[in-house]
Design a protein around this motif. Structure first.
Motif, mmCIF file in Angstrom:
data_model
loop_
_atom_site.group_PDB
_atom_site.id
_atom_site.type_symbol
_atom_site.label_atom_id
_atom_site.label_comp_id
_atom_site.label_asym_id
_atom_site.label_seq_id
_atom_site.Cartn_x
_atom_site.Cartn_y
_atom_site.Cartn_z
ATOM 1 N N ASP B 8 0.842 -1.191 0.000
ATOM 2 C CA ASP B 8 0.000 0.000 0.000
ATOM 3 C C ASP B 8 0.879 1.244 0.000
ATOM 4 O OD1 ASP B 8 -1.430 -2.020 2.352
ATOM 5 O OD2 ASP B 8 -2.513 -1.521 0.522
ATOM 6 N N SER B 9 0.658 2.120 -0.942
ATOM 7 C CA SER B 9 1.439 3.355 -0.939
ATOM 8 C C SER B 9 0.877 4.349 0.085
ATOM 9 C CB SER B 9 1.459 3.977 -2.334
ATOM 10 O OG SER B 9 0.152 4.228 -2.773
ATOM 11 N N HIS B 10 -0.441 4.270 0.324
ATOM 12 C CA HIS B 10 -1.087 5.145 1.313
ATOM 13 C C HIS B 10 -2.044 4.313 2.158
ATOM 14 C CE1 HIS B 10 0.164 8.181 -1.640
ATOM 15 N NE2 HIS B 10 0.139 9.045 -0.642
ATOM 16 N N VAL B 11 -2.020 4.580 3.471
ATOM 17 C CA VAL B 11 -2.989 3.978 4.381
ATOM 18 C C VAL B 11 -3.557 5.098 5.238
ATOM 19 C CG1 VAL B 11 -3.242 2.475 6.406
ATOM 20 C CG2 VAL B 11 -1.909 1.695 4.437
ATOM 21 N N SER B 12 -4.867 5.087 5.392
ATOM 22 C CA SER B 12 -5.518 6.107 6.213
ATOM 23 C C SER B 12 -6.330 5.421 7.292
ATOM 24 C CB SER B 12 -6.413 6.975 5.337
ATOM 25 O OG SER B 12 -6.917 8.062 6.071
ATOM 26 N N VAL B 13 -6.111 5.808 8.545
ATOM 27 C CA VAL B 13 -6.849 5.231 9.672
ATOM 28 C C VAL B 13 -7.342 6.362 10.557
ATOM 29 C CG1 VAL B 13 -5.477 3.105 9.642
ATOM 30 C CG2 VAL B 13 -4.830 4.979 11.176
ATOM 31 N N SER B 14 -8.311 6.051 11.388
ATOM 32 C CA SER B 14 -8.765 7.022 12.382
ATOM 33 C C SER B 14 -7.963 6.837 13.666
ATOM 34 C CB SER B 14 -10.251 6.841 12.677
ATOM 35 O OG SER B 14 -11.010 7.094 11.513
ATOM 36 N N GLU B 15 -7.774 7.914 14.365
ATOM 37 C CA GLU B 15 -7.060 7.846 15.640
ATOM 38 C C GLU B 15 -7.746 6.837 16.551
ATOM 39 O OE1 GLU B 15 -6.926 11.561 17.780
ATOM 40 O OE2 GLU B 15 -4.989 11.051 18.695
ATOM 41 N N THR B 17 -7.725 3.587 16.154
ATOM 42 C CA THR B 17 -7.994 2.318 15.454
ATOM 43 C C THR B 17 -6.676 1.631 15.107
ATOM 44 O OG1 THR B 17 -8.071 3.322 13.263
ATOM 45 C CG2 THR B 17 -10.132 3.250 14.507
ATOM 46 N N PRO B 18 -6.749 0.321 14.789
ATOM 47 C CA PRO B 18 -5.490 -0.404 14.512
ATOM 48 C C PRO B 18 -4.845 0.028 13.194
ATOM 49 C CG PRO B 18 -7.259 -1.923 15.117
ATOM 50 C CD PRO B 18 -7.887 -0.584 14.903
ATOM 51 N N VAL B 19 -3.525 -0.151 13.179
ATOM 52 C CA VAL B 19 -2.736 0.123 11.990
ATOM 53 C C VAL B 19 -2.155 -1.186 11.466
ATOM 54 C CG1 VAL B 19 -0.647 1.273 11.116
ATOM 55 C CG2 VAL B 19 -2.075 2.420 12.829
ATOM 56 N N LEU B 20 -2.235 -1.371 10.152
ATOM 57 C CA LEU B 20 -1.568 -2.501 9.505
ATOM 58 C C LEU B 20 -0.863 -1.976 8.258
ATOM 59 C CD1 LEU B 20 -0.963 -5.513 8.899
ATOM 60 C CD2 LEU B 20 -3.179 -5.613 7.729
ATOM 61 N N LEU B 21 0.451 -2.081 8.229
ATOM 62 C CA LEU B 21 1.230 -1.720 7.048
ATOM 63 C C LEU B 21 1.909 -2.993 6.558
ATOM 64 C CD1 LEU B 21 2.877 1.616 8.292
ATOM 65 C CD2 LEU B 21 0.642 1.260 7.239
ATOM 66 N N ARG B 22 1.701 -3.309 5.295
ATOM 67 C CA ARG B 22 2.107 -4.619 4.788
ATOM 68 C C ARG B 22 3.444 -4.567 4.052
ATOM 69 N NH1 ARG B 22 -2.834 -6.706 1.432
ATOM 70 N NH2 ARG B 22 -2.883 -4.531 0.720
ATOM 71 N N CYS B 23 4.208 -5.629 4.262
ATOM 72 C CA CYS B 23 5.511 -5.752 3.602
ATOM 73 C C CYS B 23 5.737 -7.214 3.262
ATOM 74 C CB CYS B 23 6.622 -5.253 4.522
ATOM 75 S SG CYS B 23 8.287 -5.539 3.894
ATOM 76 N N ASN B 24 6.071 -7.470 2.019
ATOM 77 C CA ASN B 24 6.473 -8.808 1.596
ATOM 78 C C ASN B 24 7.869 -8.736 0.992
ATOM 79 O OD1 ASN B 24 3.273 -9.027 1.372
ATOM 80 N ND2 ASN B 24 4.164 -11.058 1.658
ATOM 81 N N TYR B 25 8.620 -9.775 1.166
ATOM 82 C CA TYR B 25 9.985 -9.790 0.641
ATOM 83 C C TYR B 25 10.201 -11.065 -0.149
ATOM 84 C CZ TYR B 25 10.969 -13.207 4.224
ATOM 85 O OH TYR B 25 10.943 -14.342 4.989
ATOM 86 N N SER B 26 11.188 -11.051 -0.995
ATOM 87 C CA SER B 26 11.614 -12.277 -1.654
ATOM 88 C C SER B 26 13.062 -12.508 -1.299
ATOM 89 C CB SER B 26 11.438 -12.172 -3.167
ATOM 90 O OG SER B 26 12.342 -11.232 -3.684
ATOM 91 N N SER B 27 13.381 -13.722 -0.905
ATOM 92 C CA SER B 27 14.739 -14.024 -0.497
ATOM 93 C C SER B 27 14.952 -15.529 -0.508
ATOM 94 C CB SER B 27 15.002 -13.496 0.915
ATOM 95 O OG SER B 27 16.253 -13.936 1.381
ATOM 96 N N SER B 28 16.130 -15.924 -0.899
ATOM 97 C CA SER B 28 16.475 -17.351 -0.848
ATOM 98 C C SER B 28 16.831 -17.807 0.559
ATOM 99 C CB SER B 28 17.654 -17.637 -1.778
ATOM 100 O OG SER B 28 17.360 -17.212 -3.077
ATOM 101 N N SER B 106 9.086 0.700 -1.282
ATOM 102 C CA SER B 106 8.763 2.013 -1.849
ATOM 103 C C SER B 106 8.093 2.943 -0.844
ATOM 104 C CB SER B 106 7.878 1.852 -3.078
ATOM 105 O OG SER B 106 6.766 1.057 -2.758
ATOM 106 N N GLY B 107 7.782 2.428 0.336
ATOM 107 C CA GLY B 107 7.238 3.285 1.387
ATOM 108 C C GLY B 107 5.728 3.276 1.441
ATOM 109 N N THR B 108 5.199 3.454 2.641
ATOM 110 C CA THR B 108 3.755 3.597 2.852
ATOM 111 C C THR B 108 3.521 4.843 3.682
ATOM 112 O OG1 THR B 108 3.375 1.205 2.848
ATOM 113 C CG2 THR B 108 1.677 2.581 3.865
ATOM 114 N N LYS B 109 2.724 5.743 3.134
ATOM 115 C CA LYS B 109 2.399 6.962 3.881
ATOM 116 C C LYS B 109 1.173 6.686 4.746
ATOM 117 C CE LYS B 109 4.347 10.720 1.240
ATOM 118 N NZ LYS B 109 4.540 10.778 -0.185
ATOM 119 N N LEU B 110 1.328 6.861 6.034
ATOM 120 C CA LEU B 110 0.234 6.651 6.979
ATOM 121 C C LEU B 110 -0.380 7.988 7.340
ATOM 122 C CD1 LEU B 110 -1.403 4.790 8.878
ATOM 123 C CD2 LEU B 110 0.359 5.209 10.617
#
Lengths: 115, 114
Positions: B8-15, B17-28, B106-110
């Protein structure tokens, strides 16, 4: 707590001028890096430096760029002839290099504005 | 080669409430994983890191992240968002065998709404 320091915090220059951005990494760190971030965009890797030589560089790091560790404490990034598109925040970072678990420590950045 | 995807490049939440910022990686291999936060006009500050110890990592300011090898994920969470959490968050991977290299997402703006 040890920190990475960068100077200047903001530099304004004319296109075509040379610019030197300075960094003092954490004293016992072995790996040094420059990253840049164009306003509103992602953090981009420029170059890494180890044992007094470049260990890796990106395609952004062309002949206009150079790095140096002139005196054992400073780590500098020189842009020989600045272009408008060099306007960005430049971050210096260092890591201890002991193993793969250590994090990058960042400076506060140097904002370069090319007019 | 490693890669890092922040979904997600942008996530918007209300004060509050929970925050979830997602990150996946590829690695051997099992890499080291980091989350950094960047407040406006500031440098990047380490929030937390995973280095093959406990899979649930606690960081500063109430953030935590869970390393899930089966899903190649390292999502950042916080139970209750605060206005001061509004910032950009970067997921970073460091290679096991070439630990000179760090790979940035690439970053996620919260955005936190009152």
């Amino acid at each position: 707590e040890p920190e990475v320091t960068q100077t200047p915090s903001h530099q304004v220059t004319q296109m075509g001028q040379e610019v030197i951005l300075r960094c003092v990494p954490i004293s016992n760190h072995l790996y040094f890096y420059w990253y840049r971030q164009i306003l509103g965009q992602k953090v981009e890797f420029l170059v890494s430096f180890y044992n007094n030589e470049i260990s890796e560089k990106s395609e952004i790091f062309d002949d206009q760029f150079s790095v140096e560790r002139p005196d054992g404490s400073n780590f500098t990034l020189k842009i020989r002839s600045t272009k408008l598109e060099d306007s960005a925040m430049y971050f210096c970072a260092s890591s201890d290099g002991k193993d793969y678990t250590g994090e990058l420590f960042f400076g506060e950045g140097s904002r370069l504005t090319v007019l | 080669a490693q890669s890092v995807t922040q979904l997600d490049s942008h996530v918007s939440v209300s004060e509050g409430t929970p925050v979830l910022l997602r990150c996946n990686y590829s690695s051997s291999y099992s890499p080291s994983l980091f989350w950094y936060v960047q407040h406006p006009n500031k440098g990047l500050q380490l929030l937390l890191k995973y280095t093959s110890a406990a899979t649930l990592v606690k960081g500063i300011n109430g953030f935590e992240a869970e390393f899930k090898k089966s899903e190649t994920s390292f999502h950042l969470t916080k139970p209750s968002a605060h206005m001061s959490d509004a910032a950009e968050y970067f997921c970073v991977v460091r290679e096991l065998y070439n630990f000179n290299k760090f790979y940035f997402g690439s970053g996620t703006k919260l955005n936190v709404k009152p």
